[in-house]
Design an enzyme around this catalytic site. Sequence first.
Site, mmCIF file in Angstrom:
data_model
loop_
_atom_site.group_PDB
_atom_site.id
_atom_site.type_symbol
_atom_site.label_atom_id
_atom_site.label_comp_id
_atom_site.label_asym_id
_atom_site.label_seq_id
_atom_site.Cartn_x
_atom_site.Cartn_y
_atom_site.Cartn_z
ATOM 1 N N HIS A 121 -50.761 -1.251 3.302
ATOM 2 C CA HIS A 121 -51.142 -2.154 2.211
ATOM 3 C C HIS A 121 -49.921 -2.742 1.503
ATOM 4 C CE1 HIS A 121 -50.147 0.912 -0.840
ATOM 5 N NE2 HIS A 121 -50.662 1.772 0.016
ATOM 6 N N ASP A 122 -50.024 -4.018 1.182
ATOM 7 C CA ASP A 122 -49.033 -4.752 0.395
ATOM 8 C C ASP A 122 -47.700 -4.926 1.108
ATOM 9 O OD1 ASP A 122 -50.727 -4.887 -2.098
ATOM 10 O OD2 ASP A 122 -50.478 -2.720 -1.959
ATOM 11 N N GLY A 139 -46.994 1.420 2.886
ATOM 12 C CA GLY A 139 -47.304 0.439 1.862
ATOM 13 C C GLY A 139 -46.077 -0.081 1.140
#
Length: 260
Positions: A121-122, A139
């Site tokens: 994520h991200d 992430g």
Amino acid sequence: MMSVHPSAIVDPSATLGRDVVIGPFAVIGPDVTLGDRVEIKSHAVITGHTQIGEETIVFPFAVVGEVPQDLKYRGEKTRLVIGKRNRIREGATLNLGTEGGGGVTTVGDDCLFMTGSHVGHDAQVGNRVILANQAAVAGHCVLGDDVIVGGLSGIHQWVRIGRGAIIGAVTMVTNDVLPHGLVQGPRGELDGLNLVGLKRRGVQRSEITALRAGYQMLAQGDGTFLDRARRLHDESDSEHVREMTDFILGATDRSFLTPK
């Protein structure tokens, strides 16, 4: 010219470009946007608020756009944006962003995600990046253009990897990697420059020579690592050396892998 196999499950709300091909038993969610000439092969799953650029191919059993592997995630609407001409191979996973990380995971153009690789994520992944088999990017990581991560390697959350760096196989990277750096070993040691990559990309010999001299100054000069980077930044007029020193002097949440 669109081709959707009868066994595929495509939500009516999904947006499909021209000449999209969707294979048997693939699943396309309602908030998915597929660009022109995207091919989704059999048994792949594309879900979440996911945008995939033209001519990208997603291979069987890849899962693209699922929720983050983050216990803080509470179902907020976040996104995954993938560029053009990417190859997402069998069993690869790319996750949505999180509210706390900016809300979007991004992938550039012309990347290759080999079997079982993962983008957390991200993460922000540049152009022409290669993740070899089972490589994992945690992430909030940032990978510059032309980065290569070897098989079975892991990148710790929040780590930045500069443009053109190469990570060897079976390597754990817990700190930032300089642009054009060469990292290898079980605990990720900076072991020189990615000279082969520089030559393959047609970088001028004078720039490579300047980079090698700058790297030696970072390794052996007076003062702290940051002091040497600031001095090198002021003294060098090489584009690639400036790129390296700008990276070192930029904002980061991690320390650096430093030259031996």
